[in-house]
Write an enzyme that holds these catalytic residues in place. Structure first.
Site, PDB file in Angstrom:
ATOM      1  N   GLY A 151       0.824  -1.205   0.000  1.00  0.00           N
ATOM      2  CA  GLY A 151       0.000   0.000   0.000  1.00  0.00           C
ATOM      3  C   GLY A 151       0.855   1.250   0.000  1.00  0.00           C
ATOM      4  N   LYS A 215       4.260  -0.128 -10.013  1.00  0.00           N
ATOM      5  CA  LYS A 215       4.229   1.280  -9.621  1.00  0.00           C
ATOM      6  C   LYS A 215       5.635   1.865  -9.515  1.00  0.00           C
ATOM      7  CE  LYS A 215       5.511   0.962  -5.069  1.00  0.00           C
ATOM      8  NZ  LYS A 215       6.390   1.829  -4.243  1.00  0.00           N
ATOM      9  N   ASP A 268      -0.743   3.299  -3.967  1.00  0.00           N
ATOM     10  CA  ASP A 268       0.714   3.267  -3.878  1.00  0.00           C
ATOM     11  C   ASP A 268       1.361   4.017  -5.033  1.00  0.00           C
ATOM     12  OD1 ASP A 268       3.123   2.634  -2.746  1.00  0.00           O
ATOM     13  OD2 ASP A 268       2.986   0.484  -3.055  1.00  0.00           O
ATOM     14  N   ASN A 280      12.396   5.773  -6.299  1.00  0.00           N
ATOM     15  CA  ASN A 280      12.082   5.610  -7.720  1.00  0.00           C
ATOM     16  C   ASN A 280      11.820   6.956  -8.380  1.00  0.00           C
ATOM     17  OD1 ASN A 280      11.828   2.510  -7.915  1.00  0.00           O
ATOM     18  ND2 ASN A 280      10.554   3.018  -6.164  1.00  0.00           N
ATOM     19  N   GLU A 305      14.312  -0.104  -6.405  1.00  0.00           N
ATOM     20  CA  GLU A 305      13.592  -1.303  -6.825  1.00  0.00           C
ATOM     21  C   GLU A 305      13.083  -1.216  -8.268  1.00  0.00           C
ATOM     22  OE1 GLU A 305      13.613  -3.995  -5.242  1.00  0.00           O
ATOM     23  OE2 GLU A 305      13.273  -3.779  -3.095  1.00  0.00           O
TER      24      GLU A 305
END
Length: 380
Positions: A151, A215, A268, A280, A305
């Site tokens: 989330g 995402k 998210d 990110n 990531e």
């Protein structure tokens, strides 16, 4: 479809919290998750590799390295011995980077009590296998029920008690559907719920995980365009079309499109694409400003990531025949040495399509040549 869990006024037997939980990973997010369990009244152990970090938590009530200036609950105990951390626990939350999930899950399997439920909080797809994080953990933790928690959750805000919500997803057995309040998903959700942390329950593990993996890649795209000098219209378009890419991949893997519109997907994504607190978004912003990758984050070796997910997500999408043009653009820039300006210009000049996709309509963009020229020049 999963049964709704009645509210306390209709149900005599509420979900039972876990008596004890081990959180594996003493980074910023792992520490925040452990603090949330402890605040909910659960006996909570936090495992970390670094003895100094663990000693500091036990001595000072603070993770000075990864979550400084945030006081932790007094009942939270930290261990650098995994066997001790896992001894006798009812559930385990694995909170390590996605690239470490397999190795850490293998370690957990050596010490976790039989029947302990496992929640994975890493977001991504394993590069070598194309497996989701829960699937990786399942391979290493045979005999355990494995789910995930995901989330819009920045670690520091969660640990500071800012109102936060997340989704807890586990597979539901036949028995779970007959008695959902006894399911791992419901027990994990109630064990995390405090006056400021609100957990929702789902049985769509695939849908929840895909939102978390994709995402990160979309956030890098938003950062790139923001760094290149564009503003809110551009970011909103990337977020919205990014959600569509999430939905397509989730559905292809057996997940539900509506899950992606929830906390683990749209929620998210919105958070990650809105703040440079996200690594990110921050990486994309720096690349959009034409800072070489090696010089981003002042040259520090920061794990992002989405950088790894850009390849694993698109590899999986290609195998499934799912079109993900935004993710493909990010991959091309990060891993194929594609020019940022030309790549995003080509993205904007793609054929005109219908929304919704069910219309199955596509025709050439009437200004594609001009779009490519103008955007590529502006981003250069």
């Amino acid at each position: 479809m999963m049964h709704d869990i009645p509210d306390s006024g209709d149900q005599p037997h509420l979900p039972t919290t876990y008596a004890s939980v081990a959180v594996i990973g003493a980074g910023s997010w792992g520490t925040a998750v452990a603090a949330t369990f402890a605040l909910a009244g659960v006996d909570t152990r936090l495992w970390g590799r670094d003895k100094d970090v663990c000693d500091g938590i036990n001595r000072d009530g603070m993770n000075a390295r990864y979550l400084p200036d945030v006081p932790l609950p007094k009942g939270l105990r930290a261990f650098d011995d995994m066997a001790a951390a896992l001894s006798g626990v009812d559930a385990v939350a694995i909170v390590v980077p996605s690239r470490s999930i397999r190795a850490v899950a293998r370690q957990v399997a050596q010490h976790a009590p039989a029947g302990a439920d496992i929640a994975v909080l890493a977001k991504g797809i394993e590069t070598e296998t194309g497996l989701l994080m829960t699937q990786v953990a399942e391979e290493e933790l045979e005999g355990h029920v494995v789910g995930c928690i995901s989330g819009p959750t920045f670690a520091s805000e969660t640990a500071l008690g800012y109102p936060t919500a997340a989704t807890v997803a586990f597979p539901f057995s036949y028995a779970d559907r007959l008695k959902p309040e006894a399911s791992p998903a419901a027990r994990m959700a109630i064990s995390l719920s405090t006056e400021t942390f609100r957990a929702y329950v789902s049985d769509d593990v695939v849908g929840v995980e895909i939102g978390g993996a994709v995402k990160n890649v979309i956030a890098i795209a938003c950062g790139m365009m923001t760094g290149a000098g564009f503003a809110e219209n551009t970011r909103a378009a990337l977020i919205t079309r990014g959600v569509d890419e999430m939905k397509a991949l989730a559905e292809a893997l057996g997940g539900r499109r509506e899950t992606v519109t929830g906390l683990s997907g749209m929620g998210d994504l919105t958070l990650t694409c809105s703040s440079t607190t996200s690594r990110n978004m921050s990486l994309g912003l720096q690349l959009g400003q034409r800072i070489p990758r090696a010089e981003c984050f002042d040259g520090r070796p920061v794990v992002v990531e989405g950088e790894m997910n850009a390849r694993s997500v698109t590899d999986l999408a290609r195998r499934l025949g799912v079109a993900m043009p935004i993710c493909e653009a990010v991959r091309a820039i990060l891993h194929d040495e594609a020019d940022l300006g030309q790549t995003f210009a080509a993205l904007w000049a793609r054929p005109i399509e219908a929304e919704p996709n069910a219309m199955d309509l596509s025709f050439a963009h009437p200004a594609s040549d001009k779009a490519i020229q103008k955007l590529a020049e502006r981003i250069a």
